[in-house]
Enzyme design. Structure first.
Site, PDB file in Angstrom:
ATOM      1  N   GLU A  52     -31.458   9.799  -1.414  1.00  0.00           N
ATOM      2  CA  GLU A  52     -32.527   9.582  -0.440  1.00  0.00           C
ATOM      3  C   GLU A  52     -32.013   8.865   0.818  1.00  0.00           C
ATOM      4  O   GLU A  52     -32.421   7.737   1.129  1.00  0.00           O
ATOM      5  CB  GLU A  52     -33.677   8.791  -1.065  1.00  0.00           C
ATOM      6  CG  GLU A  52     -34.464   9.602  -2.072  1.00  0.00           C
ATOM      7  CD  GLU A  52     -35.793   8.969  -2.446  1.00  0.00           C
ATOM      8  OE1 GLU A  52     -35.959   7.761  -2.246  1.00  0.00           O
ATOM      9  OE2 GLU A  52     -36.665   9.702  -2.933  1.00  0.00           O
TER      10      GLU A  52
ATOM     11  N   GLU B 125     -36.947  14.791  -7.817  1.00  0.00           N
ATOM     12  CA  GLU B 125     -37.657  13.663  -8.427  1.00  0.00           C
ATOM     13  C   GLU B 125     -39.154  13.860  -8.260  1.00  0.00           C
ATOM     14  O   GLU B 125     -39.630  14.249  -7.185  1.00  0.00           O
ATOM     15  CB  GLU B 125     -37.319  12.346  -7.725  1.00  0.00           C
ATOM     16  CG  GLU B 125     -35.927  11.832  -7.936  1.00  0.00           C
ATOM     17  CD  GLU B 125     -35.717  10.500  -7.202  1.00  0.00           C
ATOM     18  OE1 GLU B 125     -36.708   9.795  -6.904  1.00  0.00           O
ATOM     19  OE2 GLU B 125     -34.557  10.188  -6.910  1.00  0.00           O
TER      20      GLU B 125
HETATM   21  C1  GAL Z   1     -37.049   7.331  -5.268  1.00  0.00           C
HETATM   22  C2  GAL Z   1     -35.633   6.945  -5.621  1.00  0.00           C
HETATM   23  C3  GAL Z   1     -35.469   6.659  -7.106  1.00  0.00           C
HETATM   24  C4  GAL Z   1     -36.594   5.802  -7.596  1.00  0.00           C
HETATM   25  C5  GAL Z   1     -37.888   6.497  -7.314  1.00  0.00           C
HETATM   26  C6  GAL Z   1     -39.103   5.769  -7.819  1.00  0.00           C
HETATM   27  O1  GAL Z   1     -37.326   6.986  -3.962  1.00  0.00           O
HETATM   28  O2  GAL Z   1     -34.726   7.955  -5.256  1.00  0.00           O
HETATM   29  O3  GAL Z   1     -34.228   6.011  -7.310  1.00  0.00           O
HETATM   30  O4  GAL Z   1     -36.545   4.577  -6.933  1.00  0.00           O
HETATM   31  O5  GAL Z   1     -38.047   6.644  -5.926  1.00  0.00           O
HETATM   32  O6  GAL Z   1     -40.284   6.449  -7.457  1.00  0.00           O
END
Ligand code: GAL
Length: 688
Positions: A161, A317
């Site tokens: 990110e 994610e």
């Molecule tokens: C994203 C990040 C992850 C985790 C996740 C939680 O922004 O890449 O490592 O923090 O959010 O929602």
């Protein structure tokens, strides 16, 4: 015959786990080794085929400068390979270890008002720091060499990110890098003075050495400087990514690389970055408390798909249930996680992954849901995850299929950066809100829409929607003009076509480069007061509301389609239509209320001959098509809570409920999903 390099390129563009990849971030370093065996056993039970590992492992693999300890990660990789779980291995550079900032405090980023950001969270590095990049690439070299031939390695996940917490840095190191970047861009200081209009407020520079990032100033910093700083900051992040990619390409030329975007993120120009990735991936956290969350997510999915010209992409994610970082973190009600995962697939994803595999016991994200919750396998979340894993494994034929769109919505990061600068007629213009107000009526009507930069070839589309393109390059305006001349249909909304690449007003009256195609000019901007609404009277005599913006439109050869019906601009055009060449160009001078916007978009679509995938869709039902070697699939997703029935043009059966007889009516419960396999071709109205 393919050249060796093309072969490598093709191999890199495939997601290798067969079918739709399923899995999540795997952070075994948070757990004693005894837990790892259970991890892989439960991954198998849940249908996990791909994990992304090592994202925050730098301190673990390099506990002291130059001392690498990969023994533990070897065991992790071996365990996963043994279980047949592929690994998207992170380059581990997202959170530098404490020793690095102790040795080199100059890597720590600074804010515009000179405050240093300290370690203790993550992403505490200045994107321009050569020291950070040197240590990061040294680690990547070790990693790539170590795992180049490991059977578990399927792809590389570079950084994490980019720009999430530290999109910009104003430190002295960044200042020096900014000056170098400006000198490459402009060549001599005179060109910079011209681009930044520095004759204004006595800002003329005598040399690049005098130039600084736009730090805290007594009043508005120079807009050209701010705009270039946004470009530079995006570029500095991209250079971090490219430095790591260069090492990986050298050592593992056949292993695909990706990095995960944070939705559609202002600091990172997804269109530029996508060109540097083999597979584009994105993180999307739908908010269960937001009734319209799937529309905003739909927009992000369409950007992600379009960023690489329609190639399948990865949902890298999402949360299995609740997150921990909003003010109120609602869990996903039963069925929503499945629905939203299918939404990504319906919009082109070939991978559904989560943050994260096992819920952390400690640390800042212990209340963030995971595939395997604190409560273990006897939990709703794990059951839903396992069920989805099984379901996805049953339809491998979907992977690789693509969707085609007849509508494109234009989004341009340069214009976004410029639009939201200060000292404008209104500070209330928010690029994402404006884009979504135009995307929603298409989404709700079941229209597949690509989201493209203004320099993309538009010839395959019937309709191009430009929600706002405040900054426009002459050549892009010509492209839009030619598109309409050749028979395309165009809808442009307010405050577009105003400035050039340097945020200087185009001479010739607003919106000079679009005047010809729109058949009008704009004399004055007239933003209403906060919370003020104005009425708009449409051709059929109905009156609707509008807000946010209005302007004095003077038609030249355009006809007026709707007028302002209250306030200072009463009687003046609010919407116009211009028959131009073989096509038509519409202009909207205000933000119409959603219902009126939907009516207008329906009318424009009708003119363009663009129809939905399925006609007569019930409200809240999304319909998309993907087509490939495995067949042609129609996805129906019910984002509502109530059961609905969808009428189909012919009897079809749902791949997800094997064994049911084909029917021309599909019943979808609230949050229900159906995937229909069909040779039937989509309904379109007429030819352009
Ligand atoms: C994203 C990040 C992850 C985790 C996740 C939680 O922004 O890449 O490592 O923090 O959010 O929602």
């Amino acid at each position: 015959m393919q050249q060796p390099d093309e072969v490598a390129t093709d191999a890199r563009q495939r997601l290798r786990p067969a079918g739709i990849a399923f899995g999540g971030d795997y952070n075994p370093e948070q757990w004693p080794e005894e837990v790892w065996a259970e991890d892989v056993a439960l991954m198998k039970e849940a249908g996990v085929s791909l994990v992304t590992a090592g994202i925050f492992s730098w301190a673990k693999v390099e506990p002291r400068p130059g001392e690498f300890d990969f023994a533990w990660s070897d065991r992790v990789m071996d365990n996963l390979a043994g279980a047949g779980v592929a690994v998207c291995l992170a380059t581990m550079t997202a959170s530098p270890p404490p020793w690095l900032s102790r040795l080199h405090p100059e890597i720590l980023p600074e804010t515009a008002d000179g405050r240093r950001m300290w370690p203790g969270g993550r992403q505490h590095y200045c994107p321009s720091s050569g020291v950070y990049r040197r240590y990061a690439t040294r680690l990547v070299e070790q990693l790539a060499t170590r795992y180049a031939d490991h059977p578990a390695l399927e792809m590389w996940h570079i950084g994490n990110e980019y720009g999430c917490h530290t999109p910009m840095c104003w430190c002295d190191g960044s200042a020096a890098d900014f000056r170098r970047w400006l000198s490459d861009r402009y060549g001599d200081i005179g060109a910079l003075n011209d681009a930044w209009s520095t004759a204004f407020w006595s800002q003329g520079y005598d040399s690049f050495d005098e130039v600084l990032p736009p730090r805290l100033a007594p009043t508005f910093p120079n807009p050209g400087q701010q705009l270039d700083f946004a470009r530079f900051s995006d570029d500095a992040l991209l250079q971090c990514y490219l430095a790591e990619k260069e090492v990986l390409r050298r050592i593992t030329p056949d292993v695909p690389v990706t990095t995960n975007f944070i939705g559609v993120h202002k600091p990172v120009d997804a269109f530029r970055w996508a060109a540097e990735q083999d597979v584009v991936s994105v993180d999307v956290y739908q908010d269960p408390h937001d009734h319209d969350t799937h529309i905003a997510a739909g927009f992000i999915f369409d950007v992600t798909r379009s960023a690489r010209g329609g190639r399948p992409w990865m949902l890298m994610e999402q949360a299995p249930s609740a997150v921990n970082w909003r003010d109120r973190n609602g869990p996903k009600p039963p069925g929503r996680m499945r629905l939203w995962s299918w939404q990504a697939i319906a919009q082109g994803a070939d991978a559904v992954l989560y943050f994260q595999w096992r819920q952390s016991r400690g640390g800042a994200e212990k209340y963030h849901s995971a595939m395997l919750p604190h409560g273990g396998t006897e939990t709703r979340t794990f059951r839903e995850v396992r069920e989805l894993g099984r379901e996805l494994a049953s339809v491998p034929q979907i992977a690789g299929a693509r969707s085609t769109a007849e509508v494109a919505l234009v989004l341009d990061w340069n214009s976004w950066w410029a639009l939201e600068l200060d000292s404008h007629p209104s500070t209330a213009l928010d690029q994402m809100n404006i884009a979504l107000a135009h995307y929603r009526p298409l989404f709700e009507a079941g229209i597949t829409c690509d989201v493209v930069p203004p320099d993309r070839d538009l010839s395959g589309y019937r309709l191009v929607v430009v929600p706002n393109l405040y900054l426009i390059r002459e050549r892009d305006a010509e492209r839009l003009t030619d598109f309409v001349r050749g028979g395309g249909h165009l809808l442009v909304s307010f405050f577009s076509g105003v400035v050039d690449e340097c945020d200087r007003v185009h001479p010739g009256g607003y919106p000079a480069p679009l005047r010809e195609v729109l058949g009008l000019h704009v004399e004055e901007f007239w933003p209403p007061a906060e919370r003020e609404t104005v009425n708009v009277r449409h051709r059929d005599g109905t009156v609707s509301g509008a807000d946010l913006w209005s302007e004095v439109v003077v038609p030249e050869s355009a006809e007026t389609v709707a007028v302002f019906d209250s306030g200072a601009l009463t009687g003046q055009p609010a919407v116009t239509r211009h028959a131009f060449g073989e096509g038509s160009a519409w202009y909207v001078a205000t933000r119409l209320a959603p219902r009126a916007m939907r009516n207008l978009m329906d009318e424009v679509r009708d003119t363009a001959g663009v129809g939905p995938v399925v006609t007569g869709l019930p409200e809240q039902v999304q319909a998309t098509v993907r087509e490939g070697d495995g067949g042609r699939f129609v996805f129906l997703l019910n984002h509502g809570r109530e059961q609905v029935e969808v009428g189909l043009p012919e009897p079809m059966s749902d791949l997800l409920t094997q064994g049911t007889a084909p029917s021309d009516r599909i019943r979808l419960p609230g949050a229900g999903v159906a995937v229909l396999s069909t040779p039937w071709t989509r309904h379109t109205k007429g030819q352009r």
